[in-house]
Design a protein around this motif. Structure first.
Motif, PDB file in Angstrom:
ATOM      1  N   ARG A   1      61.419  62.694  68.282  1.00 31.22           N
ATOM      2  CA  ARG A   1      62.678  62.673  69.033  1.00 31.22           C
ATOM      3  C   ARG A   1      63.306  61.288  69.135  1.00 31.22           C
ATOM      4  O   ARG A   1      64.513  61.172  69.196  1.00 31.22           O
ATOM      5  CB  ARG A   1      62.422  63.219  70.441  1.00 31.22           C
TER       6      ARG A   1
ATOM      7  N   LYS B   1      55.783  64.362  70.563  1.00 26.66           N
ATOM      8  CA  LYS B   1      57.235  64.530  70.649  1.00 26.66           C
ATOM      9  C   LYS B   1      57.996  63.228  70.390  1.00 26.66           C
ATOM     10  O   LYS B   1      59.033  63.233  69.716  1.00 26.66           O
ATOM     11  CB  LYS B   1      57.605  65.078  72.030  1.00 26.66           C
TER      12      LYS B   1
ATOM     13  N   ASP C   1      66.951  76.841  69.289  1.00 18.86           N
ATOM     14  CA  ASP C   1      67.408  76.267  70.556  1.00 18.86           C
ATOM     15  C   ASP C   1      67.608  77.329  71.627  1.00 18.86           C
ATOM     16  O   ASP C   1      68.395  78.270  71.444  1.00 18.86           O
ATOM     17  CB  ASP C   1      68.723  75.499  70.339  1.00 18.86           C
TER      18      ASP C   1
ATOM     19  N   HIS D   1      66.058  65.224  76.690  1.00 19.15           N
ATOM     20  CA  HIS D   1      65.104  65.946  77.543  1.00 19.15           C
ATOM     21  C   HIS D   1      63.880  65.081  77.846  1.00 19.15           C
ATOM     22  O   HIS D   1      63.416  65.032  78.984  1.00 19.15           O
ATOM     23  CB  HIS D   1      64.627  67.191  76.796  1.00 19.15           C
TER      24      HIS D   1
ATOM     25  N   LYS E   1      69.876  68.243  66.817  1.00 21.48           N
ATOM     26  CA  LYS E   1      69.325  68.899  68.010  1.00 21.48           C
ATOM     27  C   LYS E   1      68.098  68.142  68.543  1.00 21.48           C
ATOM     28  O   LYS E   1      67.950  67.928  69.740  1.00 21.48           O
ATOM     29  CB  LYS E   1      68.988  70.353  67.667  1.00 21.48           C
TER      30      LYS E   1
HETATM   31  C1  CS2 Z   1      61.805  70.772  75.567  1.00 24.24           C
HETATM   32  C2  CS2 Z   1      62.103  71.928  74.637  1.00 24.24           C
HETATM   33  O1  CS2 Z   1      59.636  71.166  76.392  1.00 24.24           O
HETATM   34  C3  CS2 Z   1      60.333  70.468  75.658  1.00 24.24           C
HETATM   35  O2  CS2 Z   1      59.868  69.532  75.042  1.00 24.24           O
HETATM   36  O3  CS2 Z   1      62.531  69.656  75.161  1.00 24.24           O
HETATM   37  O4  CS2 Z   1      61.230  72.992  74.816  1.00 24.24           O
HETATM   38  C4  CS2 Z   1      63.569  72.414  74.791  1.00 24.24           C
HETATM   39  O5  CS2 Z   1      63.756  73.037  76.043  1.00 24.24           O
HETATM   40  C5  CS2 Z   1      63.942  73.369  73.681  1.00 24.24           C
HETATM   41  O6  CS2 Z   1      63.702  72.764  72.452  1.00 24.24           O
HETATM   42  C6  CS2 Z   1      65.392  73.780  73.814  1.00 24.24           C
HETATM   43  O7  CS2 Z   1      65.791  74.413  72.666  1.00 24.24           O
END
Ligand code: CS2
Length: 487
Positions: free
Chosen positions: A380, A376, A225, A298, A290
């Motif tokens: 996620r 992703k 992270d 995100h 996480k």
């Molecule tokens: C972000 C990750 O680009 C992405 O998909 O969600 O790179 C995120 O910034 C990192 O996992 C943070 O640890």
């Protein structure tokens, strides 16, 4: 213009820290595949701390599997680069010396493979992004349709893919040299997944190699992270102002960093725990916490931010409707699906995450996070959604976020009508399906039938109906209507 290198290091201001150890003594003990900004701002810094403590065994040789430019940049800079950690007005800059080489695999393959085979190299690590492992995200198995992998199966000695390069290197290693492969990408059970994929790949052409991968090599899982936005002309200029010399590989990132590693290695390993990493027997809870709370939120900020024309995460967090929505998504819907490690203060973790997202000095592009959604989203969002459906529970914010992603793919434009820049090689067939759907119900149905993302197990019809309703809401009232209805 003076560039950062061994000599110009002398010119740096006292405020910039630099390697305090003798770099000439450092030997390569780690080969890292995927020498992007994340690795240079994360694992390389943990390793730098060990070199500074006097253990010269762990120099890193970085390998670029595709992009040719950065290996040249780093070579010109004697493999030095700077990391600036920044929140608000507070910033610290250091020059990092942990890299002792950078290679571009397509043009230096024999050198890369012989390094991977070197007995003194006992760690191979990777950050090649989720799509770099020839993984079918829905099944967790090898995707034999991946074009690079298909090439490597024909030419295992001239590999292009991550798995191909790893396998060819391991094939050349003496059987007696212990090895640990540390996958540092954001995937569930990342180490075990890489182990399975590499085993499946090797099984297709070399049974003995596959057996060796299975029996002798360690693949610890880990949770990584740190928010590390891609460099921009502005961040390079900022670093130059702080350094007084030009660093084409400069990174500006947040101060926060975390690394939880499964303590399951084969052979010698760096004492990363002495540099702040947590070595533990069980990483799975940290990892899913996480992936869901940080990365899951995100991704919602990315797709909704893109639709609402919010270029960065911090800008998205200043949008009241969006900030309230993602707070609910993280702190209610996703949190409810997470098992918290013993003694861990998850409320404080969520508060800190929201704070990290608002860091206005990090230009973390929503477009960057929006990339590769077909890889992703299955990591996620979908496991949390699947588990909730099995319990008969609705997840209003998570379901709306999913609808927003489908709407983003379907429209390809933001709400002001500007075409969006999308980068997701796995999305083409899904988009074709979505765009061929006559109405919102058909679109929702088509999405859930796209098994390479949503898996083969059927999803409840009631969920599909709700997603169709949110898609209609998005078409009629835009993201304002969708977000406002989340309560
Ligand atoms: C972000 C990750 O680009 C992405 O998909 O969600 O790179 C995120 O910034 C990192 O996992 C943070 O640890």
């Amino acid at each position: 213009m003076t560039f950062l290198n061994y000599l110009s290091c002398e010119l740096l201001s006292d405020a910039v820290s630099r390697p305090s150890y003798d770099r000439k003594r450092v030997r390569p003990g780690i080969v890292h595949l995927g020498l992007g900004a994340f690795h240079r701002a994360h694992q390389a810094l943990y390793t730098e701390a060990l070199l500074a403590r006097g253990d010269p065994r762990w120099g890193i040789v970085g390998v670029h599997l595709r992009e040719p430019r950065m290996a040249g940049v780093l070579a010109r800079q004697d493999y030095l680069y700077s990391v600036t950690e920044r929140t608000g007005e507070t910033a610290t800059t250091r020059v990092v010396g942990a890299l002792c080489g950078a290679l571009h695999a397509p043009t230096a393959l024999p050198r890369v493979l012989s390094l991977l085979a070197e007995p003194t190299v006992s760690i191979i690590s990777t950050t090649v992004t989720e799509k770099g492992y020839s993984l079918n995200p829905a099944t967790g198995d090898l995707d034999q349709n991946d074009p690079d992998l298909a090439h490597d199966l024909e030419h295992p000695e001239m590999p292009r893919s991550t798995l191909g390069v790893l396998a060819a290197g391991i094939r050349q290693r003496p059987a007696t040299a212990p090895l640990s492969v540390v996958c540092c990408d954001n995937m569930t059970a990342n180490g075990s997944t890489l182990r399975k994929l590499l085993f499946q790949y090797a099984s297709l052409f070399d049974r003995a190699l596959a057996q060796r991968i299975h029996d002798d090599i360690a693949f610890p899982d880990c949770m990584v992270d740190r928010i590390v936005p891609a460099a921009t002309p502005a961040t390079l200029a900022e670093a130059e102002a702080r350094l007084g010399v030009r660093d084409e590989a400069a990174i500006v990132c947040e101060p926060f960093t975390q690394w939880v590693i499964e303590d399951r290695f084969s052979g010698p390993r760096p004492a990363w725990e002495e540099a702040g990493a947590l070595l533990t027997r069980d990483v799975a809870l940290y990892q899913s916490m996480k992936l869901r709370l940080l990365n899951g939120t995100h991704s919602a900020l990315a797709y909704l931010g893109q639709l609402r024309n919010r270029a960065t995460v911090a800008e998205a967090m200043t949008d009241p409707l969006l900030a309230a929505f993602v707070t609910r998504l993280m702190c209610v819907d996703l949190l409810a699906t997470v098992t918290v490690p013993d003694g861990f203060d998850v409320q404080a973790y969520c508060r800190d995450l929201l704070q990290r997202f608002t860091n206005p000095t990090l230009a973390h592009q929503t477009q960057q996070i929006a990339m590769d959604g077909t890889q992703k989203v299955p990591v996620r969002w979908l496991p949390a959604l699947r588990e909730s459906q099995a319990l008969g529970l609705e997840r209003p914010a998570l379901e709306r976020a999913l609808a927003a992603w489908l709407h983003y793919l379907y429209c390809g434009r933001n709400e002001a009508g500007t075409p969006l820049v999308m980068s997701d090689p796995g999305a083409a067939s899904l988009i074709t399906r979505l765009q061929a759907s006559a109405n919102a119900s058909a679109l929702a149905q088509a999405a859930f039938e796209h098994t390479s993302v949503f898996g083969t197990a059927p999803w409840p019809q009631a969920l599909i109906v709700r997603i169709a309703r949110y898609l209609t809401q998005l078409r009629e009232g835009g993201t304002d209507a969708l977000l406002a209805s989340a309560g």
